[in-house]
Design a protein around this motif. Structure first.
Motif, PDB file in Angstrom:
ATOM      1  N   ALA A  64       0.816  -1.216   0.000  1.00  0.00           N
ATOM      2  CA  ALA A  64       0.000   0.000   0.000  1.00  0.00           C
ATOM      3  C   ALA A  64       0.847   1.263   0.000  1.00  0.00           C
ATOM      4  O   ALA A  64       0.322   2.353  -0.227  1.00  0.00           O
ATOM      5  N   GLY A  65       2.162   1.136   0.286  1.00  0.00           N
ATOM      6  CA  GLY A  65       3.053   2.289   0.225  1.00  0.00           C
ATOM      7  C   GLY A  65       3.691   2.692   1.538  1.00  0.00           C
ATOM      8  O   GLY A  65       4.495   3.633   1.572  1.00  0.00           O
ATOM      9  N   PHE A  66       3.363   1.999   2.634  1.00  0.00           N
ATOM     10  CA  PHE A  66       4.015   2.306   3.916  1.00  0.00           C
ATOM     11  C   PHE A  66       5.473   1.844   3.859  1.00  0.00           C
ATOM     12  O   PHE A  66       5.770   0.752   3.365  1.00  0.00           O
ATOM     13  N   THR A  67       6.361   2.661   4.361  1.00  0.00           N
ATOM     14  CA  THR A  67       7.789   2.356   4.258  1.00  0.00           C
ATOM     15  C   THR A  67       8.407   1.913   5.581  1.00  0.00           C
ATOM     16  O   THR A  67       9.453   1.273   5.598  1.00  0.00           O
ATOM     17  N   HIS A  68       7.785   2.266   6.705  1.00  0.00           N
ATOM     18  CA  HIS A  68       8.298   1.887   8.023  1.00  0.00           C
ATOM     19  C   HIS A  68       7.287   0.939   8.663  1.00  0.00           C
ATOM     20  O   HIS A  68       6.391   1.368   9.402  1.00  0.00           O
ATOM     21  N   VAL A  69       7.427  -0.359   8.373  1.00  0.00           N
ATOM     22  CA  VAL A  69       6.454  -1.364   8.803  1.00  0.00           C
ATOM     23  C   VAL A  69       7.125  -2.365   9.736  1.00  0.00           C
ATOM     24  O   VAL A  69       8.206  -2.876   9.438  1.00  0.00           O
ATOM     25  N   VAL A  70       6.482  -2.631  10.864  1.00  0.00           N
ATOM     26  CA  VAL A  70       6.990  -3.601  11.830  1.00  0.00           C
ATOM     27  C   VAL A  70       5.898  -4.631  12.086  1.00  0.00           C
ATOM     28  O   VAL A  70       4.735  -4.274  12.321  1.00  0.00           O
ATOM     29  N   SER A  71       6.265  -5.919  12.033  1.00  0.00           N
ATOM     30  CA  SER A  71       5.294  -6.996  12.247  1.00  0.00           C
ATOM     31  C   SER A  71       5.409  -7.547  13.666  1.00  0.00           C
ATOM     32  O   SER A  71       6.507  -7.797  14.160  1.00  0.00           O
ATOM     33  N   ALA A  72       4.243  -7.762  14.296  1.00  0.00           N
ATOM     34  CA  ALA A  72       4.211  -8.392  15.618  1.00  0.00           C
ATOM     35  C   ALA A  72       4.297  -9.904  15.515  1.00  0.00           C
ATOM     36  O   ALA A  72       4.502 -10.584  16.519  1.00  0.00           O
ATOM     37  N   ASN A  73       4.108 -10.417  14.306  1.00  0.00           N
ATOM     38  CA  ASN A  73       4.228 -11.854  14.055  1.00  0.00           C
ATOM     39  C   ASN A  73       3.386 -12.675  15.024  1.00  0.00           C
ATOM     40  O   ASN A  73       3.850 -13.645  15.628  1.00  0.00           O
ATOM     41  N   GLY A  74       2.126 -12.259  15.197  1.00  0.00           N
ATOM     42  CA  GLY A  74       1.275 -12.974  16.143  1.00  0.00           C
ATOM     43  C   GLY A  74      -0.167 -12.525  16.066  1.00  0.00           C
ATOM     44  O   GLY A  74      -0.742 -12.410  14.985  1.00  0.00           O
ATOM     45  N   ASP A  75      -0.760 -12.237  17.244  1.00  0.00           N
ATOM     46  CA  ASP A  75      -2.149 -11.820  17.303  1.00  0.00           C
ATOM     47  C   ASP A  75      -2.238 -10.411  17.886  1.00  0.00           C
ATOM     48  O   ASP A  75      -1.223  -9.715  18.016  1.00  0.00           O
ATOM     49  N   ALA A  76      -3.458  -9.989  18.239  1.00  0.00           N
ATOM     50  CA  ALA A  76      -3.651  -8.629  18.739  1.00  0.00           C
ATOM     51  C   ALA A  76      -2.885  -8.383  20.034  1.00  0.00           C
ATOM     52  O   ALA A  76      -2.400  -7.272  20.275  1.00  0.00           O
ATOM     53  N   ALA A  77      -2.753  -9.410  20.867  1.00  0.00           N
ATOM     54  CA  ALA A  77      -1.977  -9.251  22.109  1.00  0.00           C
ATOM     55  C   ALA A  77      -0.503  -9.005  21.798  1.00  0.00           C
ATOM     56  O   ALA A  77       0.153  -8.174  22.446  1.00  0.00           O
ATOM     57  N   ASN A  78       0.016  -9.724  20.803  1.00  0.00           N
ATOM     58  CA  ASN A  78       1.405  -9.499  20.397  1.00  0.00           C
ATOM     59  C   ASN A  78       1.583  -8.098  19.817  1.00  0.00           C
ATOM     60  O   ASN A  78       2.620  -7.448  20.036  1.00  0.00           O
ATOM     61  N   LEU A  79       0.582  -7.628  19.094  1.00  0.00           N
ATOM     62  CA  LEU A  79       0.640  -6.281  18.527  1.00  0.00           C
ATOM     63  C   LEU A  79       0.651  -5.234  19.632  1.00  0.00           C
ATOM     64  O   LEU A  79       1.438  -4.275  19.590  1.00  0.00           O
ATOM     65  N   ARG A  80      -0.197  -5.409  20.629  1.00  0.00           N
ATOM     66  CA  ARG A  80      -0.204  -4.494  21.779  1.00  0.00           C
ATOM     67  C   ARG A  80       1.172  -4.458  22.442  1.00  0.00           C
ATOM     68  O   ARG A  80       1.707  -3.383  22.729  1.00  0.00           O
ATOM     69  N   ASP A  81       1.753  -5.634  22.645  1.00  0.00           N
ATOM     70  CA  ASP A  81       3.058  -5.703  23.302  1.00  0.00           C
ATOM     71  C   ASP A  81       4.143  -5.044  22.455  1.00  0.00           C
ATOM     72  O   ASP A  81       5.079  -4.432  22.990  1.00  0.00           O
ATOM     73  N   LEU A  82       4.028  -5.159  21.143  1.00  0.00           N
ATOM     74  CA  LEU A  82       5.001  -4.528  20.248  1.00  0.00           C
ATOM     75  C   LEU A  82       4.936  -3.007  20.365  1.00  0.00           C
ATOM     76  O   LEU A  82       5.965  -2.328  20.428  1.00  0.00           O
ATOM     77  N   VAL A  83       3.719  -2.473  20.414  1.00  0.00           N
ATOM     78  CA  VAL A  83       3.551  -1.021  20.560  1.00  0.00           C
ATOM     79  C   VAL A  83       4.089  -0.563  21.909  1.00  0.00           C
ATOM     80  O   VAL A  83       4.787   0.462  22.002  1.00  0.00           O
ATOM     81  N   LEU A  84       3.812  -1.318  22.960  1.00  0.00           N
ATOM     82  CA  LEU A  84       4.301  -0.944  24.293  1.00  0.00           C
ATOM     83  C   LEU A  84       5.824  -1.021  24.363  1.00  0.00           C
ATOM     84  O   LEU A  84       6.466  -0.217  25.051  1.00  0.00           O
ATOM     85  N   ALA A  85       6.419  -1.979  23.643  1.00  0.00           N
ATOM     86  CA  ALA A  85       7.880  -2.074  23.592  1.00  0.00           C
ATOM     87  C   ALA A  85       8.468  -0.840  22.921  1.00  0.00           C
ATOM     88  O   ALA A  85       9.537  -0.345  23.317  1.00  0.00           O
ATOM     89  N   SER A  86       7.786  -0.325  21.914  1.00  0.00           N
ATOM     90  CA  SER A  86       8.253   0.894  21.246  1.00  0.00           C
ATOM     91  C   SER A  86       8.162   2.094  22.177  1.00  0.00           C
ATOM     92  O   SER A  86       8.975   3.017  22.098  1.00  0.00           O
TER      93      SER A  86
END
Length: 246
Positions: A89-111
């Protein structure tokens, strides 16, 4: 004998290709239909990042993204499939949580802990009309402001395609693959309405997670091992092979 894929289009094509590569014949019967939702963006909001829990959320707005300032923001994706859709879609700074919504939440909190995001930052959550987990509230409890934009809805399909209905009637389907609770329920309703419920449920029902497996009759459900924590299509394919080729 064929494996029936209930995954929505166009992802069903990818799944069908993967199954054929493993030597399976495939029938497709998408039980949910994608429908984009018009997005009304507040141009005065300045976002710090984008979070996405489904590739469909990007599919819903992709035609409007060209040249959009949103593409410059970091995007946190639930998994690799969604991350790949974000890059397309054109996003250049993409990070994958490689999991589910809980993993995504944890990835954001790690940032946040790494000071890549600031506390009280505003996050744009691109989501579907049906949300299984209240990710926005969980992130807001940690100090973020989350703006949820609904970009698509999935509509349950009422009936089975004639090819699938006829294959069940002739006992030519050897297993069914399920990818969500909603699509599994839609399949059960459609099989019942078509009068093929007995033959449809007499075969293995292979599910991408234990949560999805809870919807189908337990005697025939085959969740992928380890999928409860990290839903993965390869694990689903392995569950299918265990069910059919022990």
């Amino acid at each position: 004998m064929a494996v029936l894929v209930t995954r929505p289009h166009p992802d069903d094509e990818t799944t069908a290709a993967g199954l054929r590569a493993r030597g399976f014949d495939v029938l497709r019967a998408p039980m949910l239909r994608f429908e984009p939702v018009a997005v009304h963006e507040d141009m005065n909001v300045r976002y710090s990042a984008v979070i996405v829990t489904s590739a469909n959320a990007l599919r819903g707005i992709e035609p409007h993204l060209k040249g959009h300032r949103m593409l410059e923001l970091p995007l946190f994706a639930v998994g690799d499939h969604t991350a790949a859709a974000a890059r397309r879609a054109g996003f250049t700074h993409v990070v994958s949580a490689n999991g589910d919504a809980a993993n995504l939440r944890d990835l954001v909190l790690a940032s946040l802990r790494a000071k890549e995001l600031k506390k009280a930052s505003t996050l744009l959550y691109l989501a579907g009309a049906e949300i299984a987990r209240d990710l926005a509230s969980e992130l807001e409890e940690s100090g973020f402001r989350v703006v949820t934009q609904t970009t698509y809805r999935m509509i349950a399909v009422k009936g089975l395609p004639s090819e699938a209905r006829d294959a069940f009637a002739a006992n030519q389907v050897e297993a069914v693959l399920h990818y969500s609770q909603r699509s599994a329920r839609a399949f059960l309703d459609a099989a019942r309405a078509a009068g093929v419920e007995i033959s449809a449920l007499a075969i293995p029902q292979c599910c991408i997670s234990a949560t999805v497996a809870s919807v189908v009759p337990r005697r025939r459900s085959h969740p992928g091992r380890g999928c409860g924590d990290n839903p993965d299509e390869n694990a689903l394919f392995e569950a299918l092979e265990r069910a059919l080729r022990p």
